[in-house]
Design a protein around this motif. Structure first.
Motif, mmCIF file in Angstrom:
data_model
loop_
_atom_site.group_PDB
_atom_site.id
_atom_site.type_symbol
_atom_site.label_atom_id
_atom_site.label_comp_id
_atom_site.label_asym_id
_atom_site.label_seq_id
_atom_site.Cartn_x
_atom_site.Cartn_y
_atom_site.Cartn_z
ATOM 1 N N PHE A 115 0.862 -1.175 0.000
ATOM 2 C CA PHE A 115 0.000 0.000 0.000
ATOM 3 C C PHE A 115 0.902 1.230 0.000
ATOM 4 O O PHE A 115 1.695 1.424 0.932
ATOM 5 C CB PHE A 115 -0.898 -0.014 1.235
ATOM 6 N N THR A 116 0.800 2.036 -1.050
ATOM 7 C CA THR A 116 1.626 3.235 -1.158
ATOM 8 C C THR A 116 0.871 4.427 -0.600
ATOM 9 O O THR A 116 -0.214 4.774 -1.095
ATOM 10 C CB THR A 116 2.016 3.501 -2.618
ATOM 11 N N LEU A 117 1.399 5.039 0.443
ATOM 12 C CA LEU A 117 0.726 6.156 1.091
ATOM 13 C C LEU A 117 0.708 7.379 0.178
ATOM 14 O O LEU A 117 1.705 7.725 -0.456
ATOM 15 C CB LEU A 117 1.419 6.502 2.401
ATOM 16 N N ALA A 118 -0.451 8.035 0.126
ATOM 17 C CA ALA A 118 -0.627 9.172 -0.770
ATOM 18 C C ALA A 118 0.214 10.367 -0.352
ATOM 19 O O ALA A 118 0.718 11.117 -1.208
ATOM 20 C CB ALA A 118 -2.108 9.558 -0.821
ATOM 21 N N ASN A 119 0.393 10.564 0.937
ATOM 22 C CA ASN A 119 1.059 11.788 1.396
ATOM 23 C C ASN A 119 2.575 11.696 1.399
ATOM 24 O O ASN A 119 3.271 12.713 1.291
ATOM 25 C CB ASN A 119 0.560 12.174 2.789
ATOM 26 N N THR A 120 3.129 10.494 1.521
ATOM 27 C CA THR A 120 4.587 10.363 1.625
ATOM 28 C C THR A 120 5.199 9.451 0.571
ATOM 29 O O THR A 120 6.416 9.483 0.372
ATOM 30 C CB THR A 120 4.972 9.810 3.010
ATOM 31 N N GLY A 121 4.391 8.612 -0.083
ATOM 32 C CA GLY A 121 4.928 7.649 -1.027
ATOM 33 C C GLY A 121 5.517 6.419 -0.361
ATOM 34 O O GLY A 121 6.051 5.523 -1.035
ATOM 35 N N GLN A 122 5.443 6.353 0.953
ATOM 36 C CA GLN A 122 5.960 5.200 1.693
ATOM 37 C C GLN A 122 5.144 3.946 1.367
ATOM 38 O O GLN A 122 3.929 3.989 1.245
ATOM 39 C CB GLN A 122 5.899 5.480 3.197
ATOM 40 N N ARG A 123 5.838 2.804 1.239
ATOM 41 C CA ARG A 123 5.173 1.536 0.971
ATOM 42 C C ARG A 123 5.057 0.741 2.269
ATOM 43 O O ARG A 123 6.065 0.408 2.901
ATOM 44 C CB ARG A 123 5.942 0.715 -0.072
ATOM 45 N N ILE A 124 3.828 0.461 2.656
ATOM 46 C CA ILE A 124 3.566 -0.385 3.815
ATOM 47 C C ILE A 124 2.747 -1.583 3.338
ATOM 48 O O ILE A 124 2.579 -1.788 2.124
ATOM 49 C CB ILE A 124 2.814 0.390 4.921
ATOM 50 N N MET A 125 2.233 -2.390 4.257
ATOM 51 C CA MET A 125 1.409 -3.545 3.885
ATOM 52 C C MET A 125 0.012 -3.421 4.473
ATOM 53 O O MET A 125 -0.162 -2.899 5.571
ATOM 54 C CB MET A 125 2.054 -4.848 4.377
ATOM 55 N N ILE A 126 -0.953 -3.924 3.713
ATOM 56 C CA ILE A 126 -2.332 -3.985 4.171
ATOM 57 C C ILE A 126 -2.769 -5.448 4.213
ATOM 58 O O ILE A 126 -2.610 -6.186 3.228
ATOM 59 C CB ILE A 126 -3.278 -3.205 3.223
ATOM 60 N N ASP A 127 -3.300 -5.875 5.354
ATOM 61 C CA ASP A 127 -3.965 -7.182 5.463
ATOM 62 C C ASP A 127 -5.440 -6.922 5.180
ATOM 63 O O ASP A 127 -6.179 -6.424 6.026
ATOM 64 C CB ASP A 127 -3.767 -7.754 6.864
ATOM 65 N N ARG A 128 -5.877 -7.267 3.957
ATOM 66 C CA ARG A 128 -7.221 -6.903 3.536
ATOM 67 C C ARG A 128 -8.282 -7.849 4.079
ATOM 68 O O ARG A 128 -9.467 -7.507 4.096
ATOM 69 C CB ARG A 128 -7.297 -6.839 2.005
ATOM 70 N N GLY A 129 -7.870 -9.057 4.498
ATOM 71 C CA GLY A 129 -8.830 -9.981 5.076
ATOM 72 C C GLY A 129 -8.779 -11.353 4.437
ATOM 73 O O GLY A 129 -7.758 -11.748 3.861
ATOM 74 N N PHE A 130 -9.897 -12.065 4.523
ATOM 75 C CA PHE A 130 -9.971 -13.501 4.235
ATOM 76 C C PHE A 130 -10.700 -13.776 2.930
ATOM 77 O O PHE A 130 -11.739 -13.170 2.636
ATOM 78 C CB PHE A 130 -10.706 -14.184 5.392
ATOM 79 N N VAL A 131 -10.146 -14.729 2.152
ATOM 80 C CA VAL A 131 -10.854 -15.278 0.991
ATOM 81 C C VAL A 131 -10.791 -16.797 1.078
ATOM 82 O O VAL A 131 -9.814 -17.354 1.586
ATOM 83 C CB VAL A 131 -10.251 -14.800 -0.345
ATOM 84 N N PRO A 132 -11.813 -17.514 0.600
ATOM 85 C CA PRO A 132 -11.766 -18.977 0.602
ATOM 86 C C PRO A 132 -10.649 -19.498 -0.300
ATOM 87 O O PRO A 132 -10.146 -18.785 -1.180
ATOM 88 C CB PRO A 132 -13.148 -19.377 0.054
ATOM 89 N N VAL A 133 -10.291 -20.754 -0.087
ATOM 90 C CA VAL A 133 -9.215 -21.372 -0.872
ATOM 91 C C VAL A 133 -9.494 -21.258 -2.368
ATOM 92 O O VAL A 133 -8.592 -20.974 -3.161
ATOM 93 C CB VAL A 133 -9.039 -22.844 -0.457
ATOM 94 N N GLY A 134 -10.745 -21.439 -2.760
ATOM 95 C CA GLY A 134 -11.100 -21.394 -4.180
ATOM 96 C C GLY A 134 -10.927 -20.032 -4.820
ATOM 97 O O GLY A 134 -10.896 -19.920 -6.053
ATOM 98 N N ASP A 135 -10.815 -18.990 -4.010
ATOM 99 C CA ASP A 135 -10.661 -17.626 -4.539
ATOM 100 C C ASP A 135 -9.216 -17.147 -4.499
ATOM 101 O O ASP A 135 -8.950 -15.954 -4.650
ATOM 102 C CB ASP A 135 -11.537 -16.648 -3.739
ATOM 103 N N LYS A 136 -8.284 -18.075 -4.322
ATOM 104 C CA LYS A 136 -6.871 -17.685 -4.191
ATOM 105 C C LYS A 136 -6.388 -16.851 -5.373
ATOM 106 O O LYS A 136 -5.684 -15.848 -5.204
ATOM 107 C CB LYS A 136 -5.997 -18.934 -4.047
ATOM 108 N N LEU A 137 -6.751 -17.234 -6.578
ATOM 109 C CA LEU A 137 -6.240 -16.569 -7.774
ATOM 110 C C LEU A 137 -7.241 -15.588 -8.370
ATOM 111 O O LEU A 137 -7.013 -15.056 -9.463
ATOM 112 C CB LEU A 137 -5.853 -17.616 -8.830
ATOM 113 N N LYS A 138 -8.304 -15.315 -7.690
ATOM 114 C CA LYS A 138 -9.326 -14.399 -8.198
ATOM 115 C C LYS A 138 -8.790 -12.971 -8.224
ATOM 116 O O LYS A 138 -8.059 -12.545 -7.329
ATOM 117 C CB LYS A 138 -10.572 -14.476 -7.315
ATOM 118 N N LEU A 139 -9.155 -12.217 -9.271
ATOM 119 C CA LEU A 139 -8.745 -10.823 -9.346
ATOM 120 C C LEU A 139 -9.484 -10.007 -8.296
ATOM 121 O O LEU A 139 -10.674 -10.199 -8.060
ATOM 122 C CB LEU A 139 -9.031 -10.266 -10.744
ATOM 123 N N ARG A 140 -8.754 -9.077 -7.692
ATOM 124 C CA ARG A 140 -9.340 -8.242 -6.646
ATOM 125 C C ARG A 140 -9.181 -6.763 -6.987
ATOM 126 O O ARG A 140 -8.272 -6.377 -7.724
ATOM 127 C CB ARG A 140 -8.681 -8.559 -5.297
#
Length: 232
Positions: free
Chosen positions: A95-120
């Motif tokens: 996740f690239t912050l808008a104000n500083t350009g810093q790259r951090i990570m976002i844990d967006r949550g859970f998807v079932p095994v069958g949705d592993k390769l689904k576009l998000r």
């Protein structure tokens, strides 16, 4: 024989006192742990603040934050099991912050095994969540398989290196995609077994009382039998 009975009784009382003392100590620990959990819950649910300039894993763990920026397309998939939804993956993205350009990570949550390769969905968004540095790896945790994008613990330093971000993880508290179930930070994973430990010590104390009572009764009966003259 009377001295033996007295010594046995005294030793039994001392052991009983140890069992009861350990049980009471665990009750004290229970009260302490419940206070700690209540404090953490209050911190988790506090109003979100801007991301600190240099988050600290101890000071800022569970801190509610709000970040604005761009979700990058790279993903790491951390295998988890949900009580309500079964096996699946936590979706971790840069996740690239808008104000500083810093790259951090976002844990967006859970998807079932069958949705592993689904576009998000990605792109610009505002995310509200909590800073977190989970401690999820132990001696039984499998080794990560980066080639297949199977990860088995949210080790912030390791994931950050793989995604080329700073070692900062924000766990989303609300939806960032209709197909991703948010798995917000809670205290459920923090162990609190002190009541069970206390009950174990008190049960051992009760068992000890019964065993000691039976042993003293047998010793007293044996003493009485040896003093009773036998009729020829």
């Amino acid at each position: 024989m009377r001295i033996r009975l007295i010594v046995t009784a005294v030793l039994s009382i001392l052991v009983l006192a140890v069992f009861v003392g350990l049980g009471n100590w665990q009750l004290d620990r229970l009260a302490w742990k419940e206070a700690v959990l209540a404090q953490i819950e209050a911190q988790i649910s506090a109003p979100p603040v801007p991301l600190p300039e240099d988050p600290d894993p101890i000071r800022d763990k569970y801190l509610p934050v709000i970040v604005r920026g761009n979700v990058n397309p790279e993903e790491l998939h951390v295998l988890v099991s949900s009580r309500d939804y079964g096996a699946g993956f936590r979706i971790i993205q840069p996740f690239t912050l808008a104000n500083t350009g810093q790259r951090i990570m976002i844990d967006r949550g859970f998807v079932p095994v069958g949705d592993k390769l689904k576009l998000r969905s990605g792109g610009d968004m505002t995310v509200t969540g909590n800073l977190h540095w989970p401690d999820e790896r132990d001696d039984y945790t499998p080794a990560n398989d980066a080639a297949k994008n199977y990860w088995y613990a949210r080790e912030v330093e390791v994931l950050a290196e793989a995604l080329d971000t700073d070692p900062i993880l924000v766990v989303a508290a609300s939806s960032t995609d209709p197909d991703i179930l948010p798995m917000r930070v809670t205290t459920e994973g923090i162990p609190n077994d002190h009541l069970e430990y206390a009950m174990t010590w008190f049960l051992m104390a009760a068992t000890w009382v019964m065993m000691t009572g039976f042993a003293l009764w047998r010793m007293k009966r044996r003493t009485r039998d040896t003093r009773t003259p036998r009729n020829n």
